[in-house]
Scaffold this active site. Structure first.
Site, PDB file in Angstrom:
ATOM      1  CE  LYS A 106      -3.935   1.878   2.669  1.00  0.00           C
ATOM      2  NZ  LYS A 106      -4.761   1.689   3.888  1.00  0.00           N
ATOM      3  CB  SER A 147      -8.093   3.545   2.946  1.00  0.00           C
ATOM      4  OG  SER A 147      -7.196   2.943   3.851  1.00  0.00           O
ATOM      5  CB  SER A 185      -8.189   0.765   5.879  1.00  0.00           C
ATOM      6  OG  SER A 185      -8.906   1.967   5.856  1.00  0.00           O
TER       7      SER A 185
END
Lengths: 96, 490
Positions: B81, B156, B180
């Site tokens: 990420k 997210s 997330s």
């Protein structure tokens, strides 16, 4: 409890956050709705309930102060928008 | 080629170590798949093709030279990420303010992955600074759900979840502040594990809400989640909230027998309240029945403060975010807007650099911490947090794990919730309590509703990832949901 436009502008100044007219308007409405939703917390009886700031019982995490490798000055400044003489350069801070 | 990209990390590592697949072949298969499919998905912000090829060549050379210490992730392409720092590789947080930021160091998790032989294949899209539940708040691109590209992947960590679901990497890392990792894993039909707070070092994770943030794996199955956790978990002196017990998670044994007798499963009634879609409820109830079939005892439990968790969370998280994001001021790194005075520079830099959701959260957090409102909002929220934790403590005296849906809904349409921040915040309603309490929780696929994946959430006690993973693994062994893949680009 709605938030006023003046309060939004005040909070933006506290946060050093520039906002456009349109953003101020949108945020006044949206923050008002979100804060109204948060009113639900008033229903909870929290007398004598301590706040939780950390979920794990860690205290005073200490270590010995030993010399070790760190970033070079060059590496630390590589992402700087402006640098001069081994330092970060910024616009003037004091008046006059 | 596409057969290679379907394999789990565990299997890829085994084939690489046995000399049946070279690291170069593996990397080329993934790069080819990314080339063919990521135009539709938009999972990656940066594909590190050159670095991955170079690393693959070195791994192949070491294997040929008879190196027997190549590691449990040797030859495995992993996506990261883009809020986790990678030395020499742009790390943007999907924000204009960090568009050109190249970290001079690796996050501890990245060093650990590399020490275990993993190949970093790219950096994945996210909601700006991990603030969002749909990955639509990225300043750079939209990520689409591989099951239906008109829908969001969740967020997210939507880029990481979509990349795993679309076979664009073998496994990925995400970060989970309020769901997330778990929520996008649920919406994309993959496995996502949020470890216990303090189990995985946050050193090099760009901070959003420091008392809630935790890095964890997103994988194709539970065994891979256990494998990645064992690699990234551990005490780290560079993170003052790292816990000494974290080292225990480096040795997790998954029992081969799916028998769950002796395991007490609690079903929190508040997690099935209004807002949970019938199709989600049905899939989760069937999964719970399956756990009972495997020998677990199942009973209902109440977590009475659940309904207050969402509001408490959005106060705590935004307060911490407003403080953490004060560092983006145009001085040391990131975007700078030119101005005559330093104050004007701050204002303009932050105005131009942050997107609307980030501004909204900075404002909310600053307000909650400001003079006159601190007690009514921030302190109150932290007291409610204590009550949420007490609910869990009471439940875990009777139960070993708690099970519930991960997300109240399946993936929704792109753009549907963008104009309604509250509706977007509701997406995290079932994942937030575990963050407030710092508990480990996993989401695993448990079927489809309207042709879209549903996630089963399993929450455990602090540092009891072994039990969480045992239950998840047992369920996975007797079901096929984790093998159902989207049709995209097949």
């Amino acid at each position: 409890m709605a938030i006023s436009r003046a309060e939004v502008e005040h909070v933006a100044r506290l946060a050093r956050l520039g906002l456009t007219e349109a953003e101020i308007e949108a945020l006044t409405e949206q923050l008002g709705r979100i804060l109204a939703h948060m009113e639900v917390l008033r229903q909870v009886d929290t007398r004598d309930v301590p706040p939780t700031y950390h979920v794990l019982p860690l205290q005073n995490v200490l270590r010995t102060d030993t010399v070790q490798e760190s970033l070079s000055q060059e590496a630390a400044l590589r992402n700087a928008p402006q640098a001069e003489a081994g330092a970060f350069k910024v616009p003037k801070i004091t008046e006059g | 080629m596409s057969a290679t990209t379907k394999l789990t990390a565990t299997r890829l590592n085994r084939l690489f170590l046995a000399g049946e697949l070279s690291a170069e072949e593996i990397v080329e298969a993934y790069l080819e798949r990314i080339q063919a499919v990521d135009g539709q998905v938009g999972a990656y912000l940066t594909v590190t093709a050159a670095e991955a090829r170079e690393r693959a060549r070195k791994l192949d050379a070491r294997r040929k030279a008879g190196d027997t210490a190549l590691g449990p992730l040797a030859g495995v392409p992993v996506a990261i990420k883009d809020n986790i720092c990678t030395q020499g590789i742009r790390t943007t947080c999907a924000s204009r303010i960090l568009e050109n930021f190249v970290p001079p160091y690796d996050a501890t998790v990245v060093s650990r992955l590399q020490a275990a032989g993993a190949i970093i294949i790219g950096k994945t899209n996210l909601d700006e600074f991990a603030m969002g539940s749909s990955t639509e708040n990225s300043a750079f691109q939209v990520t689409r759900n591989p099951w239906d590209i008109s829908r969001v992947p969740g967020g997210s960590s939507g880029g990481s979840a979509a990349a795993v679901a679309a076979d664009l990497c073998a496994a990925a890392l995400g970060s989970d502040t309020g769901g997330s990792i778990r929520q996008p894993a649920a919406l994309c039909g993959v496995v996502g594990l949020k470890p216990t707070y303090g189990a995985v070092s946050r050193y090099g994770l760009v901070a959003f809400a420091s008392s809630l943030d935790q890095i964890g794996p997103i994988t194709k199955d539970v065994a891979d989640a256990a494998l990645l956790l064992s690699v990234i978990a551990g005490y780290d002196r560079r993170d003052s909230t790292s816990h000494p017990d974290a080292d225990r998670l480096q040795r997790i044994q998954l029992p081969t027998d799916p028998n769950l007798s002796g395991i007490r499963v609690g079903v929190p009634r508040e997690y099935f309240a209004q807002g949970v879609e019938p199709g989600v409820r049905q899939a989760v109830e069937q999964a719970i029945a399956k756990l009972a079939e495997l020998g677990a005892t199942v009973d209902e439990v109440s977590l009475p403060h659940t309904e207050y968790a969402l509001d408490a969370y959005y106060i705590v998280a935004t307060a911490e975010a407003s403080s953490n994001l004060a560092r983006y001021d145009g001085v040391r790194y990131g975007l700078r807007a030119e101005a005559d005075s330093v104050t004007e520079m701050y204002l303009r830099t932050r105005q131009q650099g942050f997107g609307l959701e980030v501004k909204r959260r900075i404002m909310l957090g600053t307000y909650a911490l400001s003079a006159g409102y601190y007690d009514a909002y921030y302190k109150k929220a932290q007291q409610v947090r204590t009550l949420v934790i007490r609910d869990f403590e009471a439940a875990f005296r009777r139960f070993d794990v708690l099970v519930a849906p991960t997300s109240p809904t399946v993936a929704w349409g792109l753009g549907e919730r963008l104009d309604d921040p509250l509706a977007m915040y509701m997406a995290d309603i079932l994942t937030i309590p575990a963050n407030l309490a710092g508990l480990p929780a996993i989401s695993i696929p448990c079927g489809l509703s309207q042709g879209l994946p549903v996630g089963l959430q399993i929450i455990g006690r602090h540092f009891d990832e072994p039990t969480v993973l045992r239950v998840a693994y047992a369920y996975e062994k007797v079901t096929q949901h984790h093998q159902t893949r989207p049709a995209l680009g097949q």
